[in-house]
Design a protein around this motif. Sequence first.
Motif, PDB file in Angstrom:
ATOM      1  N   UNK A 228       1.052  -0.902   0.191  1.00  0.00           N
ATOM      2  CA  UNK A 228       0.283  -0.060  -0.042  1.00  0.00           C
ATOM      3  C   UNK A 228       0.331   1.039  -0.454  1.00  0.00           C
ATOM      4  N   UNK A 229       0.113   2.426  -0.584  1.00  0.00           N
ATOM      5  CA  UNK A 229       1.263   3.740   0.108  1.00  0.00           C
ATOM      6  C   UNK A 229       0.572   3.948   0.736  1.00  0.00           C
ATOM      7  N   UNK A 230       1.653   4.109   2.160  1.00  0.00           N
ATOM      8  CA  UNK A 230       1.735   5.319   3.397  1.00  0.00           C
ATOM      9  C   UNK A 230       1.355   6.366   3.016  1.00  0.00           C
ATOM     10  N   UNK A 231       1.130   7.021   2.383  1.00  0.00           N
ATOM     11  CA  UNK A 231       0.945   8.323   1.542  1.00  0.00           C
ATOM     12  C   UNK A 231      -0.880   8.436   2.131  1.00  0.00           C
ATOM     13  N   UNK A 232      -1.584   7.349   1.252  1.00  0.00           N
ATOM     14  CA  UNK A 232      -2.695   7.585   1.076  1.00  0.00           C
ATOM     15  C   UNK A 232      -3.416   6.609   1.603  1.00  0.00           C
TER      16      UNK A 232
END
Length: 441
Positions: free
Chosen positions: A382-386
């Motif tokens: 996953x993206x830790x940002x989104x």
Amino acid sequence: MLAAKIATRTACHRHWARLSSTAAAPSSYKVVVIGGGAGGLAVSSTLSKQLGKNEVAVVEPSATHYQQPLFTFVGGGLKSFEETYRPTSEVIAPEAQWINQAAAQIDPDSNTITLADGTKVAYEYLVVAAGIELDFAGIKGLKSAIGKNGVASNYSPQYVQKTFEFLQNVKEGNALFTMPATPVKCAGAPQKIAYLADELFREKGIRDKVAVNYYTALGKIFAIDKYANAMNEIARSRDVSVNLFHDLIEVDGAAKRATFKVLGSGPQTGETVTVPYEFLHVTPPMKPFDFIKNSDIANAAGFVDVDKGTLQHTKYPNIYSIGDCSSLPTSKTAAAAAAQSSVLKHNLLNQIRGTNAPAAEYNGYTSCPLVTGKNKLVLAEFSGYTGAPQETFFFNQAKEHAFSYWVTAEALPAIYWSSMLKGTWDGPAVIRRFANPTSAN
Ligand SMILES: Cc1cc2nc3c(=O)[nH]c(=O)nc-3n(C[C@H](O)[C@H](O)[C@H](O)COP(=O)(O)OP(=O)(O)OC[C@H]3O[C@@H](n4cnc5c(N)ncnc54)[C@H](O)[C@@H]3O)c2cc1C
């Protein structure tokens, strides 16, 4: 617009000119990389090949390099400890200069670092990749308890072999697995070992006599809902009790008791709970190293303050950071460091060469392979940002899968030695393009 974020070489030359006129540094390099771990080697291998022999120095105190993601498998008895390490001299690129010491101080205004023995090393560009410090002393009684009487931790090469040894000794009682309130590397590892222990106890026919309890200081079993839902279901089906908002604060090794402080905002908040154990797997609190925290390049939390897209320092344009010591607001993993490495190298080489190519931007990609048993694994990506899943394969990776296990236990460890440390692996984005082209899941 991103290109503008990468400050020009001129700014660095100003720093460098200041240094050249004042300092009598015993050694100086075009690029100094602090830390020869997963991120530091992924970067230094490429840079040293591109910039030429002895232009890049790697400051690394350890004579042994560990592939840490394998520690979970060692703790669960699925791999040997010997598979996890190689001599540092063999994994540092031959074109790079290995400085076999710890960095003790960073002085970004004079473009120097000071080593543990007091010598100074000058740089034109600095990459900080020192990882995160394990703080066993942060829990009362833990330092004297660990490694004995059923207390182990996969997080340290010193204690990881104790995990499997002590798990095999368990005959009945409580097996406890903890996760602290601090940032940690691989936030899934604290619970992975609980599932491997559950499987081991079942194989030995003692599962009905052993309670498997996961205690986390956090309010969720996993940060991303898709995988949290899957892990809650797996824990339920395996009879692993999940205790949220429980922060380990004390270990009494002699009495075999662990004390937790209850966090959150429930009726028990602020109280302490003491639980007897036969086996205790501790994920220690972690913190930024003091030499970073006390320097001018740290943010308020003590991590290297870099732009979350370009990985360039927010104040010193000739400094970059990667991996666990950086301020990047994503889950700290080798998978994240791999994806960050190509961005960092692209942007730093652009800057060094004065090319005006558009800057590369890191999107927060990270991965946590949640091993749940032999040949079973939930492959969180996953993206830790989104928070959005970024799965490489076409099937739903929140489901336990033998293929995901093979990827993590066999393919990725081989890629780590043969490609990541040599600077030629920047994550599975290229595979995702054909293995999950529509990003359906
Ligand atoms: C049990 C466990 C399971 C994990 N599982 C996974 C997984 O399944 N998947 C995954 O992607 N990641 C996993 N990780 C996390 C992964 O190993 C780290 O996130 C990754 O190694 C980070 O890379 P790094 O270069 O930032 O730090 P590191 O690889 O830790 O390297 C830091 C280096 O800096 C050196 N250093 C420290 N202090 C100094 C100093 N003062 N001066 C110079 N050098 C210094 C250290 O010796 C070390 O070599 C796991 C980690 C553990 C412990």
